[in-house]
Design a protein around this motif. Structure first.
Motif, PDB file in Angstrom:
ATOM      1  N   SER A   1       3.104  -0.033  -6.968  1.00 11.72           N
ATOM      2  CA  SER A   1       2.437  -0.242  -8.256  1.00 11.72           C
ATOM      3  C   SER A   1       2.204   1.087  -8.960  1.00 11.72           C
ATOM      4  CB  SER A   1       1.097  -0.948  -8.064  1.00 11.72           C
ATOM      5  OG  SER A   1       1.266  -2.123  -7.317  1.00 11.72           O
ATOM      6  N   THR A   2       1.853   2.086  -8.174  1.00 15.76           N
ATOM      7  CA  THR A   2       1.610   3.414  -8.734  1.00 15.76           C
ATOM      8  C   THR A   2       2.868   3.960  -9.390  1.00 15.76           C
ATOM      9  OG1 THR A   2       0.045   3.777  -6.935  1.00 15.76           O
ATOM     10  CG2 THR A   2       0.780   5.722  -8.132  1.00 15.76           C
TER      11      THR A   2
ATOM     12  N   GLY B   1       0.785  -1.238   0.000  1.00 15.85           N
ATOM     13  CA  GLY B   1       0.000   0.000   0.000  1.00 15.85           C
ATOM     14  C   GLY B   1       0.812   1.281   0.000  1.00 15.85           C
TER      15      GLY B   1
ATOM     16  N   ARG C   1      -6.564   2.334 -12.739  1.00 18.40           N
ATOM     17  CA  ARG C   1      -5.501   3.094 -12.071  1.00 18.40           C
ATOM     18  C   ARG C   1      -4.811   4.028 -13.072  1.00 18.40           C
ATOM     19  NH1 ARG C   1      -1.761  -0.355  -9.004  1.00 18.40           N
ATOM     20  NH2 ARG C   1      -2.783   0.377  -7.136  1.00 18.40           N
TER      21      ARG C   1
HETATM   22  N1  LIG Z   1      -8.789   5.467  -5.909  1.00 22.69           N
HETATM   23  C1  LIG Z   1      -7.773   6.039  -5.278  1.00 22.69           C
HETATM   24  N2  LIG Z   1      -7.777   7.357  -5.068  1.00 22.69           N
HETATM   25  C2  LIG Z   1      -6.740   7.957  -4.447  1.00 22.69           C
HETATM   26  N3  LIG Z   1      -5.674   7.331  -4.000  1.00 22.69           N
HETATM   27  C3  LIG Z   1      -5.615   6.010  -4.166  1.00 22.69           C
HETATM   28  C4  LIG Z   1      -6.649   5.298  -4.798  1.00 22.69           C
HETATM   29  N4  LIG Z   1      -6.300   4.003  -4.826  1.00 22.69           N
HETATM   30  C5  LIG Z   1      -5.131   3.932  -4.231  1.00 22.69           C
HETATM   31  N5  LIG Z   1      -4.691   5.129  -3.830  1.00 22.69           N
HETATM   32  C6  LIG Z   1      -3.426   5.441  -3.155  1.00 22.69           C
HETATM   33  O1  LIG Z   1      -2.430   4.594  -3.631  1.00 22.69           O
HETATM   34  C7  LIG Z   1      -1.904   3.820  -2.569  1.00 22.69           C
HETATM   35  C8  LIG Z   1      -1.693   2.396  -3.001  1.00 22.69           C
HETATM   36  O2  LIG Z   1      -0.690   2.415  -3.891  1.00 22.69           O
HETATM   37  P1  LIG Z   1      -0.191   1.085  -4.599  1.00 22.69           P
HETATM   38  O3  LIG Z   1       0.674   1.582  -5.687  1.00 22.69           O
HETATM   39  O4  LIG Z   1      -1.319   0.207  -4.934  1.00 22.69           O
HETATM   40  O5  LIG Z   1       0.674   0.422  -3.448  1.00 22.69           O
HETATM   41  P2  LIG Z   1       1.509  -0.926  -3.462  1.00 22.69           P
HETATM   42  O6  LIG Z   1       1.594  -1.361  -4.872  1.00 22.69           O
HETATM   43  O7  LIG Z   1       2.803  -0.530  -2.863  1.00 22.69           O
HETATM   44  O8  LIG Z   1       0.769  -1.886  -2.598  1.00 22.69           O
HETATM   45  C9  LIG Z   1      -2.899   3.873  -1.454  1.00 22.69           C
HETATM   46  O9  LIG Z   1      -2.280   3.808  -0.202  1.00 22.69           O
HETATM   47  C10 LIG Z   1      -3.571   5.194  -1.698  1.00 22.69           C
HETATM   48  O10 LIG Z   1      -2.873   6.209  -0.997  1.00 22.69           O
END
Ligand SMILES: Nc1ncnc2c1ncn2[C@@H]1O[C@H](COP(=O)(O)OP(=O)(O)O)[C@@H](O)[C@H]1O
Ligand SMILES: [Mg+2]
Length: 456
Positions: free
Chosen positions: A101-102, A97, A132
């Protein structure tokens, strides 16, 4: 050991056992043994002639200028060592989280403008990835996606439809048919990463794998892969804060400990070109226990606020809580303050926090941490224009650290006029920087120079 049979290896000392043991008989570590299976693919053919060639000298190796694939996201490219090296393997690790991934998707979109990229996810469906990408306002026309959790079909696809950059999210969700153990187990993670590494070296594709940090650290966390890959990046930060720090802890193609700073927004991770200014934006003025430190991570100076709170304890065993700094280091510094300066923390709860959810790892933070502790205990604020840094030894001596001039220059740039720093650093500064600096050699001098009256 017969092929395919389970064995257990200690992660600490490498001790190999045929049965699982709670404690390693060699190094006495608890829960250090993890399962390991001999893979069928690693079996060597027996018999047959081995061809021998004379190993070439270094001068005979063809040398091409190392090319780099850059994304244009300055922070990301710099942490990688100036862009992605073709044929290299990068591990992007971090808590679930945190934004791996982002960040990966953002980087792929940029690379995708010029290169062929493939994003393989074992965690999300292509629809989720699409959503996403839309939210991050990324151009989805150049990123190929694939939801896959089996290694062999993935390798097969790559053979038929080769790409230049492959991203796999995450290594803990893929498994190879060669092994009969579950995905995410240490032997699966190693096997899959090993085969991807071979793919990178043989075909020149750059591979990025995501690794989730697991709570125990021992079971198939990114640690198990650090030795194998070329570059290890950690995305750190506090989920309740917007700041994310990307840190290179290993890099065969660049400097380690390099950091990049990002801010998590609705539209993804934004680069923060001047993090010190943002990190200090909410600093309270004239409050005891708050000290500004200049820490250098990699080549990047960072001004951060460090806060300490020392308050009377109602517990038999007073509490020691640290966020952003090492807990052992805090205990050690408290002991030094008790022994060398006569402070008494035996009835005091002690809390230390680095503002903004930043993690500080270098010893130059010692002196600032101690000044914050002194300030809170004596209930006297430090001057708001003062920056403090330096390492502290067990004898209460203040030791010099690297990058002195860089730290002073950064602090001056942000309007800090006074600097309390190790004497050895002060003596080596260029004249124009040295005028505003007070060099100290012992903790006693620190106490005397910042706090007028002493309560101890
Ligand atoms: N729909 C959304 N709107 C805003 N922020 C989001 C949304 N979905 C995820 N996020 C943000 O992105 C983060 C998750 O990022 P992600 O790249 O999935 O993490 P990881 O891959 O490290 O598990 C969340 O903690 C949140 O802050
Ligand atoms: Mg993810």
């Amino acid at each position: 050991m017969s092929e395919g049979k389970m064995a257990y290896r200690c992660q600490q000392c490498g001790y190999l056992s045929t049965k699982w043991l709670g404690r390693c008989p060699e190094c006495q570590t608890w829960h250090g043994l993890v399962e390991e299976v001999q893979s069928r693919s690693s079996r060597r053919p027996s018999g047959g002639r081995i061809e021998v060639v004379r190993p070439p000298t270094l001068a005979e190796i063809p040398c091409s200028q190392e090319s780099r694939w850059i994304t244009g996201m300055g922070e990301w490219d710099r942490v990688l060592g100036g862009g992605m090296v073709p044929g290299s393997m990068v591990l992007l690790a971090g808590d679930p989280g945190i934004g791996k991934s982002t960040l990966l998707l953002q980087a792929l979109a940029r690379w995708g403008e010029e290169r062929k990229v493939l994003y393989v996810s074992g965690e999300e469906s292509p629809q989720q990835i699409r959503l996403r990408a839309d939210r991050l306002r990324l151009d989805g026309t150049r990123i190929q996606v694939m939801a896959e959790t089996s290694l062999e079909p993935l390798l097969e696809t790559l053979e038929r439809h080769p790409v230049e950059i492959l991203a796999l999210d995450s290594i803990q969700t893929v498994s190879s048919r060669n092994l009969e153990v579950a995905p995410g187990s240490i032997s699966q993670v190693r096997e899959c990463a090993g085969r991807l590494m071979r793919l990178a070296k043989e075909s020149g594709v750059s591979v990025l794998v995501v690794g989730h940090v697991t709570k125990e650290g021992a079971i198939a966390g990114p640690r198990a892969l650090e030795h194998l890959v070329d570059t290890v990046l950690y995305l750190e930060g506090d989920r309740t804060h917007a700041f994310r720090i990307l840190r290179a802890v290993k890099n065969r193609y660049g400097s380690t400990n390099e950091i990049g700073v990002f801010e998590m927004k609705e539209t993804g991770l934004d680069e923060v070109p001047n993090p010190s200014q943002l990190l200090l934006a909410e600093r309270p003025m004239g409050v005891s226990g708050s000290v500004v430190v200049c820490s250098v991570e990699g080549t990047r100076p960072l001004l951060v606020e460090l806060q300490a709170l020392v308050s009377g304890s109602g517990w038999v065993q007073p509490r020691r809580t640290s966020m952003g700094v090492d807990a052992n280091r805090l205990s050690l510094l408290l002991a030094v303050m008790e022994k060398k300066l006569g402070f008494n923390f035996s009835q005091q709860d002690v809390f230390v926090n680095v503002a903004g959810g930043v993690k500080l790892v270098e010893p130059a933070v010692d002196l600032a941490m101690m000044a914050a502790l002194m300030s809170s205990t004596l209930d006297q604020p430090v001057p708001p224009g003062l920056v403090i840094w330096g390492e502290v030894g067990l004898a209460g001596e203040v030791r010099g650290v690297t990058h002195g001039a860089l730290r002073v220059a950064e602090a001056l740039k942000l309007g800090f006029e006074e600097h309390l720093i190790p004497r050895s650093n002060a003596e080596r500064l260029p004249v124009e920087l040295g005028t505003a600096c007070t060099g100290v050699r012992s903790l006693r001098e620190v106490l005397d120079s910042i706090f007028a009256s002493r309560a101890t």
